[in-house]
Write a protein that holds these residues in place. Sequence first.
Motif, PDB file in Angstrom:
ATOM      1  N   LYS A   1      10.721   0.297 -53.141  1.00 53.37           N
ATOM      2  CA  LYS A   1       9.396   0.853 -53.417  1.00 53.37           C
ATOM      3  C   LYS A   1       9.214   1.014 -54.933  1.00 53.37           C
ATOM      4  N   ILE A   2      10.275   1.461 -55.598  1.00 52.64           N
ATOM      5  CA  ILE A   2      10.194   1.667 -57.054  1.00 52.64           C
ATOM      6  C   ILE A   2      10.088   0.324 -57.781  1.00 52.64           C
TER       7      ILE A   2
ATOM      8  N   GLU B   1      13.560   6.707 -62.834  1.00 55.76           N
ATOM      9  CA  GLU B   1      13.157   7.001 -61.457  1.00 55.76           C
ATOM     10  C   GLU B   1      14.143   6.374 -60.459  1.00 55.76           C
ATOM     11  N   LEU B   2      14.564   5.159 -60.804  1.00 55.66           N
ATOM     12  CA  LEU B   2      15.520   4.433 -59.968  1.00 55.66           C
ATOM     13  C   LEU B   2      16.861   5.173 -59.906  1.00 55.66           C
TER      14      LEU B   2
ATOM     15  N   PRO C   1      17.728  -1.013 -50.083  1.00 52.75           N
ATOM     16  CA  PRO C   1      17.138   0.118 -49.355  1.00 52.75           C
ATOM     17  C   PRO C   1      15.648   0.270 -49.680  1.00 52.75           C
ATOM     18  N   PRO C   2      14.826   0.649 -48.685  1.00 52.69           N
ATOM     19  CA  PRO C   2      13.366   0.722 -48.883  1.00 52.69           C
ATOM     20  C   PRO C   2      12.948   1.613 -50.051  1.00 52.69           C
ATOM     21  N   LYS C   3      13.689   2.732 -50.249  1.00 51.55           N
ATOM     22  CA  LYS C   3      13.338   3.668 -51.322  1.00 51.55           C
ATOM     23  C   LYS C   3      13.431   2.990 -52.694  1.00 51.55           C
ATOM     24  N   THR C   4      14.496   2.212 -52.865  1.00 50.70           N
ATOM     25  CA  THR C   4      14.718   1.500 -54.128  1.00 50.70           C
ATOM     26  C   THR C   4      13.673   0.405 -54.294  1.00 50.70           C
TER      27      THR C   4
ATOM     28  N   ASN D   1      17.377   8.337 -60.478  1.00 54.97           N
ATOM     29  CA  ASN D   1      17.246   9.598 -59.757  1.00 54.97           C
ATOM     30  C   ASN D   1      17.410   9.389 -58.254  1.00 54.97           C
ATOM     31  N   THR D   2      16.984   8.226 -57.771  1.00 56.84           N
ATOM     32  CA  THR D   2      17.121   7.923 -56.342  1.00 56.84           C
ATOM     33  C   THR D   2      18.559   7.538 -56.007  1.00 56.84           C
TER      34      THR D   2
END
Lengths: 257, 138
Positions: free
Chosen positions: A175-176, A222-223, A170-173, A225-226
């Motif tokens: 990005k991190i 951070e990962l 997924p793009p959110k992951t 938390n997503t």
Amino acid sequence: MEKSHKIKTIRLLFYFFLIFIGLIFPFPSFAETPQLNTKYLENEIMKTLGKNIKCKKIIVQIMTSKEKPNEIKTLAVKFESVMVGDMAADYMTVLYEKPVIDVNQLTKAKKFKILSSSSNKVGILISVKAIDNYIAAKAKQLLKKQVRVSVRFSPPYAECFFDIPVSAIPPKTLKILAKYVKGKNLEGYAAIQMSAKNNALSALSSKAIVNHFLIPGAVRQELLNTLNPFDRVPVLFPLRYSINHVNVQNNYLFLSN
Amino acid sequence: MSMTSLNMFRGKLKFLPGIILLVIIVIAAYVFYLYQQGGTEHYNPPVQEKDVPRKQIVSDMTVLSGAVEAYWAKNLKYPDKLEQLIPEFIEKIPSDAGTEKTFIYESNESDRYRITVSEPSRYGFKELFIENGKITQN
């Protein structure tokens, strides 16, 4: 005249006799409550649950107390190879203490309903093989054949070895993890501990390596938390339970309330 | 700006390349450390450090209790003895760290089990046991 008087007297005596008998042997002792037919109930519950829940085998065990043989002390139901959502759990056992079962619904409408119980307990055992099969099925479903994930249990950690195409993340992951992306794949390792609350599963990562880089704690957090909660344990109808503990054991992931 | 303060600023600037170099070295060392720790030989879980005895004993008992509960979920009865949990649910039975004695385990198979420490006073408790998954420590 005398004859009818005699008949009346006899009739009266007969009624007295009946009342007398009634006083000595009160009615309930005549019609003693039949013994609870546990085998019959076990069978009915098994058949009813078998229709609703997809599994290989169901074992129903009713235990009554010695003092009150007509009262159910515990009702335990064990499922083998049961489908919990998309995953085939190896075993799932539910125990109800002092349950009150709606017997009418069970026998007539073939519906299993627990009206009340003093407490209940649930345990779900999931093996590595079940998790591997689940991941493979998910990858196939998403048409991501190149996804390679395998799991190993090292209590208290679940170790995860992965090799996943960047396109499947997924793009959110992504990005991190952008700094660690080299080439088309994310290959690495993670050692995670897990927790559960109201059927929601969360991961607590203790170590993660991606593309030959140890991921620092802040990035890991951070990962997580997503991603968290990363999954939910479905509640199989008509059972009721809430998973609040996850335990990594030698051969199983053990989920319990 | 006076001549003296300009000279002081120049003096500080003299150290700037050194500071930048130091920062670069620290970052490079950190990146190298992360890279060096990321090899496949490091694909193993972190080593769990032993807790203080009082916490460790409770943790060991909780792990044991979890294994007993898992045994029940599979077999619909509690084990007769803790050894039955090996190797399916637990690697080895932990012993009471303070006395090196094994935990006291009692079960009636069907609906009750209890794991007890032989000398709870050693850990500052009057009572320390787990019965049917519930811990009592006082």
